[in-house]
Motif scaffolding. Sequence first.
Motif, PDB file in Angstrom:
ATOM      1  N   PHE B 137      -7.434   8.189   2.191  1.00 59.58           N
ATOM      2  CA  PHE B 137      -7.134   7.420   1.126  1.00 59.58           C
ATOM      3  C   PHE B 137      -5.629   7.341   0.901  1.00 59.58           C
ATOM      4  CE2 PHE B 137      -6.751   6.201  -3.249  1.00 59.58           C
ATOM      5  CZ  PHE B 137      -7.727   5.170  -3.384  1.00 59.58           C
ATOM      6  N   PRO B 138      -4.555   8.308   1.429  1.00 55.45           N
ATOM      7  CA  PRO B 138      -3.383   7.962   0.995  1.00 55.45           C
ATOM      8  C   PRO B 138      -2.668   6.712   2.052  1.00 55.45           C
ATOM      9  CG  PRO B 138      -3.642  10.245   1.151  1.00 55.45           C
ATOM     10  CD  PRO B 138      -5.039   9.812   1.283  1.00 55.45           C
ATOM     11  N   GLN B 139      -3.414   6.490   3.178  1.00 52.23           N
ATOM     12  CA  GLN B 139      -3.128   5.490   4.077  1.00 52.23           C
ATOM     13  C   GLN B 139      -3.694   4.394   3.838  1.00 52.23           C
ATOM     14  OE1 GLN B 139      -3.154   6.725   8.253  1.00 52.23           O
ATOM     15  NE2 GLN B 139      -3.815   8.778   7.583  1.00 52.23           N
ATOM     16  N   ALA B 140      -5.042   4.488   3.177  1.00 51.43           N
ATOM     17  CA  ALA B 140      -5.607   3.154   2.797  1.00 51.43           C
ATOM     18  C   ALA B 140      -4.890   2.382   1.462  1.00 51.43           C
ATOM     19  CB  ALA B 140      -7.062   3.314   2.140  1.00 51.43           C
ATOM     20  N   TRP B 141      -4.180   3.492   0.606  1.00 52.28           N
ATOM     21  CA  TRP B 141      -3.720   2.914  -0.741  1.00 52.28           C
ATOM     22  C   TRP B 141      -2.635   1.976  -0.130  1.00 52.28           C
ATOM     23  CZ3 TRP B 141      -3.440   2.016  -5.447  1.00 52.28           C
ATOM     24  CH2 TRP B 141      -2.261   2.102  -6.117  1.00 52.28           C
ATOM     25  N   ALA B 142      -1.700   2.570   0.801  1.00 49.97           N
ATOM     26  CA  ALA B 142      -0.676   1.415   1.254  1.00 49.97           C
ATOM     27  C   ALA B 142      -1.214   0.216   1.830  1.00 49.97           C
ATOM     28  CB  ALA B 142       0.296   1.895   2.308  1.00 49.97           C
ATOM     29  N   MET B 206       4.643  -3.302  -8.914  1.00 55.64           N
ATOM     30  CA  MET B 206       3.595  -3.058  -7.591  1.00 55.64           C
ATOM     31  C   MET B 206       4.460  -3.135  -6.308  1.00 55.64           C
ATOM     32  SD  MET B 206       0.591  -2.351  -8.996  1.00 55.64           S
ATOM     33  CE  MET B 206      -0.681  -2.680  -7.603  1.00 55.64           C
ATOM     34  N   ASN B 207       5.557  -3.792  -6.338  1.00 56.75           N
ATOM     35  CA  ASN B 207       6.151  -3.925  -5.031  1.00 56.75           C
ATOM     36  C   ASN B 207       6.677  -2.540  -4.847  1.00 56.75           C
ATOM     37  OD1 ASN B 207       5.160  -6.298  -4.483  1.00 56.75           O
ATOM     38  ND2 ASN B 207       7.257  -7.498  -5.129  1.00 56.75           N
ATOM     39  N   MET B 208       7.470  -2.040  -5.822  1.00 58.39           N
ATOM     40  CA  MET B 208       7.754  -0.672  -5.859  1.00 58.39           C
ATOM     41  C   MET B 208       7.131   0.481  -5.334  1.00 58.39           C
ATOM     42  SD  MET B 208      10.392  -0.983  -9.086  1.00 58.39           S
ATOM     43  CE  MET B 208      11.106   0.431  -9.256  1.00 58.39           C
ATOM     44  N   LEU B 209       5.854   0.328  -6.006  1.00 56.62           N
ATOM     45  CA  LEU B 209       4.560   1.231  -5.622  1.00 56.62           C
ATOM     46  C   LEU B 209       4.577   1.326  -4.062  1.00 56.62           C
ATOM     47  CD1 LEU B 209       1.967   1.130  -8.347  1.00 56.62           C
ATOM     48  CD2 LEU B 209       3.417   2.914  -7.622  1.00 56.62           C
ATOM     49  N   GLU B 210       4.363  -0.082  -3.698  1.00 48.85           N
ATOM     50  CA  GLU B 210       4.201  -0.490  -2.229  1.00 48.85           C
ATOM     51  C   GLU B 210       5.295   0.109  -1.138  1.00 48.85           C
ATOM     52  OE1 GLU B 210       3.794  -4.597  -0.965  1.00 48.85           O
ATOM     53  OE2 GLU B 210       3.159  -4.054   1.081  1.00 48.85           O
ATOM     54  N   VAL B 211       6.522  -0.060  -1.647  1.00 47.70           N
ATOM     55  CA  VAL B 211       7.537   0.521  -0.821  1.00 47.70           C
ATOM     56  C   VAL B 211       7.636   2.351  -0.892  1.00 47.70           C
ATOM     57  CG1 VAL B 211      10.093   0.913  -0.807  1.00 47.70           C
ATOM     58  CG2 VAL B 211       9.228  -1.472  -1.375  1.00 47.70           C
ATOM     59  N   ALA B 213       4.722   4.073  -1.086  1.00 50.79           N
ATOM     60  CA  ALA B 213       3.521   4.212  -0.179  1.00 50.79           C
ATOM     61  C   ALA B 213       3.936   4.060   1.087  1.00 50.79           C
ATOM     62  CB  ALA B 213       2.232   3.395  -0.606  1.00 50.79           C
ATOM     63  N   LYS B 214       4.468   3.032   1.504  1.00 43.09           N
ATOM     64  CA  LYS B 214       4.898   3.054   2.915  1.00 43.09           C
ATOM     65  C   LYS B 214       6.025   3.807   3.438  1.00 43.09           C
ATOM     66  CE  LYS B 214       3.775  -1.936   3.966  1.00 43.09           C
ATOM     67  NZ  LYS B 214       4.761  -3.364   4.085  1.00 43.09           N
ATOM     68  N   ARG B 219       7.267   4.525   7.205  1.00 44.09           N
ATOM     69  CA  ARG B 219       7.499   3.199   7.606  1.00 44.09           C
ATOM     70  C   ARG B 219       8.580   2.701   6.272  1.00 44.09           C
ATOM     71  NH1 ARG B 219       1.996   2.398   8.952  1.00 44.09           N
ATOM     72  NH2 ARG B 219       1.583   1.363   6.871  1.00 44.09           N
ATOM     73  N   GLY B 220       9.699   2.012   6.744  1.00 44.92           N
ATOM     74  CA  GLY B 220      10.670   1.248   5.797  1.00 44.92           C
ATOM     75  C   GLY B 220      11.261   2.355   5.042  1.00 44.92           C
ATOM     76  N   GLU B 221      12.333   2.025   4.087  1.00 52.67           N
ATOM     77  CA  GLU B 221      13.307   2.692   3.741  1.00 52.67           C
ATOM     78  C   GLU B 221      12.723   3.265   2.495  1.00 52.67           C
ATOM     79  OE1 GLU B 221      15.378  -1.356   2.516  1.00 52.67           O
ATOM     80  OE2 GLU B 221      16.722   0.679   3.053  1.00 52.67           O
ATOM     81  N   SER B 222      13.226   4.187   1.689  1.00 48.40           N
ATOM     82  CA  SER B 222      12.585   4.815   0.522  1.00 48.40           C
ATOM     83  C   SER B 222      13.054   4.041  -0.740  1.00 48.40           C
ATOM     84  CB  SER B 222      13.282   6.338   0.397  1.00 48.40           C
ATOM     85  OG  SER B 222      14.465   6.247  -0.172  1.00 48.40           O
ATOM     86  N   LEU B 223      12.390   4.148  -1.809  1.00 51.62           N
ATOM     87  CA  LEU B 223      12.626   3.348  -2.949  1.00 51.62           C
ATOM     88  C   LEU B 223      14.244   3.442  -3.320  1.00 51.62           C
ATOM     89  CD1 LEU B 223      11.230   1.191  -4.314  1.00 51.62           C
ATOM     90  CD2 LEU B 223      10.684   3.263  -6.245  1.00 51.62           C
ATOM     91  N   ARG B 224      14.688   4.642  -3.377  1.00 51.08           N
ATOM     92  CA  ARG B 224      15.914   5.029  -3.612  1.00 51.08           C
ATOM     93  C   ARG B 224      16.991   4.357  -2.951  1.00 51.08           C
ATOM     94  NH1 ARG B 224      17.090  11.274  -4.290  1.00 51.08           N
ATOM     95  NH2 ARG B 224      15.365  10.938  -5.833  1.00 51.08           N
ATOM     96  N   GLU B 225      16.680   4.477  -1.770  1.00 53.96           N
ATOM     97  CA  GLU B 225      17.703   3.841  -0.625  1.00 53.96           C
ATOM     98  C   GLU B 225      17.622   2.142  -0.927  1.00 53.96           C
ATOM     99  OE1 GLU B 225      16.845   6.641   3.184  1.00 53.96           O
ATOM    100  OE2 GLU B 225      15.857   4.917   3.191  1.00 53.96           O
TER     101      GLU B 225
END
Lengths: 260, 242, 218
Positions: B137-142, B206-211, B213-214, B219-225
Amino acid sequence: MPSATDNNPAILFEDVEKRFGDNVVLKDLNFSVAKGDRVTLIGPSGSGKTTILRLVMTLEELSGGYIYIEDDPLAYEKRDGKRVALREKHRNEIRKRIGMVFQQFNLFPNMTVMENIIEAPVHVLGMSKADAKAKAQGLLDQVGLADKANQHPLQLSGGQQQRVAIARALAMDPDILLLDEVTSALDPEIVGEVLAVLRQVAETTDITMLIVTHEMQFAKDVSNRVMMFDGGHIVEENTPEEMFSNPQEERTKQFLHAIV
Amino acid sequence: MTYFQELAEALPRIMNGVWVTLGLTLGGAALAMIIAVTLGLMARQPNTLIRGIARAIIEFFRGTSLVVQLLWLYFILPGLGINLNVIFVGVMALGLNYGAYSAEVVRGSINSVQSGQWEASTALSMSRVHRMRRIIFPQAWALMIPSLTNLLIHMLKGSAVVSFITIYDLTFRVDQLRLDTGTWFAYGLVGLGSYFIIAYILTLIMNMLEVRAKHRLGRGESLREMLSLKPARPSAETGVLP
Amino acid sequence: MTEFEWNWATVWDVLPTLLGAFFQVTLVVTVVSTAIAAVLGLIIAMLRRSVPKPVDAVIKFAVDFIRMTPIVVQLLLVYYTFTNLSAMVCGIIVFGIHYSTYMAEVYRAGIDSVPAGQWEATTALSMSKGRTWRAVVIPQALRATVPALGNYAISMFKDTPFLIIIGLVELVNAGRIYGANTFNYTEPLTLVGIIFLAASYPTALLVGRLEKRLAFSY
């Protein structure tokens, strides 16, 4: 009279059959692997060797016959002359004795390296988190990745990921370890680091190993028995020394000639 | 009075409408998510009966329109002896309708998680529940967030129809404003403008949630970065800022 | 408190009214609006590829704005602004424009999926811009967009009850009015649901199959 313990094999295949739709991959397959044996399966692709590993790991459903792990039926048992499927709960108990390392590593990307290794020991075996961590740290040390515990799997190279996967499998203290083409997805120059780790595991433990590989030198170094498969049948089996230097069957000669 | 003075006077009521609309949307989304996960998981069971039930519910709520469901709940439930607050009727209709759509997203995303992940968890003897909760589920969530974002915006837009069953949402308040100002000012500027801003903010969240989750999947930078204003790090090769 | 009762006499009484509203209003709005959305969407997509960047940014904002705001409010805006238009015409215009913003995205993806080599080849052959679009790009881009158009048509069909907000007597409103007049909503509204399901589910299956067929034959 031989005692029961003398011939209770780690793995026993009895009349095993595996079909994918109409395609019969394995038929009437019988063989056993003694405890502590290191058996390498070789043969052309499609010969059924990976299917054998996947059957032992219950990743594929058995179409016919029986597999026993240390005398316990794995997925099916004979009951009053009938073939009866065993429940998921039973399968899961038997599975705990078996570990597997995959071609594509299959580390969990939502967890750090440490979390990958301790997830199953803590939540499946019920080990305390502290014990699991200490053990994981020891295993990471053994595979040369002591400093990577808090990294994410995708930040590691392929070779490093595969070494973590080996540590993850060993953390479950398996009696049997299945190695499914563990170096096939790696660049040639990092194959060595993974094989070195596995050689060391082979030397320092008595884990029974079932290996599918194209690395003949590794097969020679690690295994005490090689089985040549073709079309779902065992064509020939022997010690690695004999098999590689003096193959008996024409099919084996062709295969060995083609891959060297 | 100018239109803007009218607006200033009506502002408390309009803000009230904004909160009702947000409440409907977020309440509907929460209900939809519960329904989506339940039906999505049922729809991938090997048991034909369980799968059949899930499929029937999903197709039923997707196939009959949102407004039909809204009116059915509004007019017929009281006849069955069930008297619900109208806001709750609105939340139920939105949640059921979009829950059915989201169930397909949940099911599809779970099926898209690489087979190796399922196999590795089996090889580690994880139970089905454990495997789903901790690994799959954590992977499907992204994977599901982008589609869920679309559905959330659809739900926000769809919520505008609830004013029909006397819920005082944003559309209802804007309709009141029309009587004091012009059509274009009320519907065009205030109405569409407010909905657009809400939709924009929801999309950003929602985009922040996606960042996030990824990033958790490495994958990709953290939200804080991503949100920090500090200059980009020099690239390794040149040591010079790009 | 009324009881939940099912009366077949009511069913036969209301069914002709519902089917009339379905065929004369709901279906007409869906079909005409889908046609408008299909054409307008293509125009928007082509325009966005042809105009300079700042103009494109303006178009993009307008498209996003329409797409991210409720059809219900858009219906109210058009209906009360153009008081000489009937509710049905308003509905057709708003649905056509609203869904053209979705279709434009579908076409854009379709156009982007035409390999760059195709554009280069037309340049090498000195084909005119119009000819390039008509003979090379659109036929290739359009093929993949047919199922999407079908899916949006179904989606639009299920959105048509929003027209209730401007008083148009489409399928759902016809059921509601019958219910209001007879104080009995059970049969009319349930029938409305069944008609929606009966129309949308088979269509969705058909579109799904078309989608698979087109995907395979590529």
